[in-house]
Design a protein around this motif. Structure first.
Motif, mmCIF file in Angstrom:
data_model
loop_
_atom_site.group_PDB
_atom_site.id
_atom_site.type_symbol
_atom_site.label_atom_id
_atom_site.label_comp_id
_atom_site.label_asym_id
_atom_site.label_seq_id
_atom_site.Cartn_x
_atom_site.Cartn_y
_atom_site.Cartn_z
ATOM 1 N N ASN A 175 0.833 -1.207 0.000
ATOM 2 C CA ASN A 175 0.000 0.000 0.000
ATOM 3 C C ASN A 175 0.867 1.255 0.000
ATOM 4 O O ASN A 175 0.569 2.232 -0.711
ATOM 5 C CB ASN A 175 -0.927 -0.008 1.212
ATOM 6 N N ILE A 176 1.961 1.252 0.756
ATOM 7 C CA ILE A 176 2.885 2.397 0.762
ATOM 8 C C ILE A 176 3.468 2.603 -0.637
ATOM 9 O O ILE A 176 3.592 3.734 -1.115
ATOM 10 C CB ILE A 176 4.022 2.171 1.782
ATOM 11 N N LEU A 177 3.819 1.503 -1.306
ATOM 12 C CA LEU A 177 4.406 1.574 -2.648
ATOM 13 C C LEU A 177 3.385 1.997 -3.708
ATOM 14 O O LEU A 177 3.764 2.376 -4.817
ATOM 15 C CB LEU A 177 5.000 0.219 -3.034
ATOM 16 N N GLY A 178 2.092 1.891 -3.368
ATOM 17 C CA GLY A 178 1.056 2.237 -4.337
ATOM 18 C C GLY A 178 0.773 1.122 -5.324
ATOM 19 O O GLY A 178 0.248 1.366 -6.418
ATOM 20 N N ARG A 179 1.101 -0.118 -4.949
ATOM 21 C CA ARG A 179 0.838 -1.253 -5.823
ATOM 22 C C ARG A 179 -0.655 -1.555 -5.842
ATOM 23 O O ARG A 179 -1.358 -1.321 -4.849
ATOM 24 C CB ARG A 179 1.600 -2.487 -5.354
ATOM 25 N N VAL A 180 -1.155 -2.086 -6.955
ATOM 26 C CA VAL A 180 -2.583 -2.369 -7.054
ATOM 27 C C VAL A 180 -2.903 -3.820 -6.698
ATOM 28 O O VAL A 180 -4.076 -4.192 -6.617
ATOM 29 C CB VAL A 180 -3.134 -2.045 -8.463
ATOM 30 N N HIS A 181 -1.871 -4.650 -6.477
ATOM 31 C CA HIS A 181 -2.119 -6.026 -6.074
ATOM 32 C C HIS A 181 -1.891 -6.180 -4.573
ATOM 33 O O HIS A 181 -1.295 -5.306 -3.930
ATOM 34 C CB HIS A 181 -1.216 -6.996 -6.842
ATOM 35 N N ASN A 182 -2.382 -7.273 -4.027
ATOM 36 C CA ASN A 182 -2.085 -7.625 -2.640
ATOM 37 C C ASN A 182 -1.357 -8.969 -2.613
ATOM 38 O O ASN A 182 -1.131 -9.583 -3.656
ATOM 39 C CB ASN A 182 -3.349 -7.628 -1.779
ATOM 40 N N VAL A 183 -0.982 -9.406 -1.427
ATOM 41 C CA VAL A 183 -0.211 -10.643 -1.303
ATOM 42 C C VAL A 183 -1.002 -11.825 -1.842
ATOM 43 O O VAL A 183 -0.453 -12.708 -2.519
ATOM 44 C CB VAL A 183 0.201 -10.887 0.163
ATOM 45 N N ARG A 184 -2.296 -11.827 -1.588
ATOM 46 C CA ARG A 184 -3.137 -12.929 -2.073
ATOM 47 C C ARG A 184 -3.119 -13.003 -3.598
ATOM 48 O O ARG A 184 -3.055 -14.095 -4.177
ATOM 49 C CB ARG A 184 -4.562 -12.721 -1.558
#
Length: 383
Positions: free
Chosen positions: A153-162
């Motif tokens: 979330n800090i990096l602004g990525r649109v994916h999550n670990v799942r």
């Protein structure tokens, strides 16, 4: 990987010297969302008109046709499709690009030693993985960056670990046996324990290769404009930890930021670090042939009109030598220097050895453990 002699002159439409490898890089500039730290030529696919990816791919294929030479039958080739996010475009467009590469007059007549495509977890599907497999792709590089949702979330990525775990599992089920995971450390708000947790999760998946990069906050990026800063002490601790941790878990530290199981070093990138020959296709892609560096335009509207090349630089002998040393020192095995080159840099090398930053062994020089941590200081001595 055979290191090409870049003193042997060839034209852009020619070939590297016989027996040398050649790399092909293809840039796909589209992504789902521009990350706050990204300074690559890329833009969100949903912020441009829907026909642009189609027109871009058409122009890319025209560039292949007009600029790739016919290869010698015995020339090994590596292909790397990066971005941006190559997996964000449709399966149909992916197939169009990869099929053209596989059957081009260049790669089609050569032994393709390695064929890599970068993927982001949120845009991976069973259908797209099937296309990659059908077109001969044998290596995947996942832009995971972290296995911690808070850090993503800090990096602004649109994916999550799942999302990542789902995509990784699908890749294994599709039959891919050479997978890289990209990770970033030194992120503001990331602790050493956070990074340790990500590394433990990463090795539990047993990828063949892990790339671990220290976050770089480049001028003009969102992170830069927001005034974000790294904790350099924590960053250094993370780097020292990842080197020891991955070595202890069976990964060879073969380049400053890269670790692999035996036999799974990235051949395409090794060619870069040996200052070898490569062709670059797509927006802002660079080529290096016979001591001449060329860079494509970074203007999308020009590129789709067929205006490809933007700049050309004839490297002086001095600059070629300096670049070969700097790139070679990125490899933990070091770089071999001729007697003449050692004479040119005698005082620089002696000074770095006295500081404990370089080691010498016969004709080879390489970074010491301390030198790996302070590699930029070493590289400046050869500029």
């Amino acid at each position: 990987m055979v290191h090409c002699n870049t003193d042997r002159r060839i034209s852009f439409s020619g070939l590297p010297p016989r027996g040398c490898s050649a790399g092909i890089y293809v840039h796909i500039p589209f992504c789902r969302k521009k990350c706050g730290y990204c300074d690559f030529v890329s833009f969100p696919i949903d912020k441009i008109s829907s026909y642009s990816p189609e027109r871009y791919v058409d122009s890319l294929i025209k560039e292949f046709s007009s600029r790739l030479p016919a290869a010698a039958p015995d020339m090994p080739v590596t292909i790397y499709v990066g971005g941006g996010t190559p997996s964000v475009i449709s399966s149909r467009l992916l197939f169009k690009i990869l099929f053209e590469l596989k059957h081009s007059k260049f790669a089609g007549k050569s032994a393709v030693k390695e064929f890599t495509v970068e993927l982001n977890p949120e845009s991976v599907s069973k259908d797209k993985l099937g296309v990659l497999k059908e077109c001969g792709v044998d290596r995947l590089s996942f832009g995971a960056q972290s296995l911690d949702d808070r850090i993503l979330n800090i990096l602004g990525r649109v994916h999550n670990v799942r999302d990542f775990l789902r995509a990784y599992r699908l890749a294994r089920e599709t039959g891919f046996q050479n997978i890289n995971i990209d990770l970033i450390f030194g992120i503001p708000g990331q602790s050493l324990d956070d990074f340790k947790d990500t590394l433990n999760k990463a090795i539990s998946l047993s990828p063949e290769h892990i790339s671990a990069y220290s976050l770089s906050i480049e001028t003009g990026t969102e992170f830069y404009l927001r005034g974000m800063e790294k904790d350099e002490e924590t960053d250094a601790a993370m780097y020292e930890y990842v080197i020891k941790f991955l070595k202890d878990n069976g990964y060879s530290h073969y380049e400053i930021s890269n670790f692999s199981k035996p036999g799974f070093e990235c051949a395409h990138n090794v060619n870069y670090w040996l200052n070898g020959e490569y062709f670059g296709f797509g927006l802002s892609a660079a080529s290096h042939l016979s001591g001449v560096r060329r860079e494509n335009t970074g203007i999308f509207s020009d590129y789709i009109k067929g205006i490809y090349e933007n700049s050309e630089e004839n490297l002086s002998p001095e600059k070629k030598i300096a670049e070969t040393i700097i790139l070679g020192l990125r490899m933990t095995d070091g770089v071999r220097l001729s007697r003449e080159v050692k004479k040119i840099y005698k005082h620089n090398i002696m000074s770095l050895v006295r500081q404990g930053l370089l080691k010498t062994s016969g004709d080879y020089v390489k970074l010491s453990d301390k030198g790996i941590i302070f590699a930029d200081t070493v590289f400046r001595e050869f500029l």
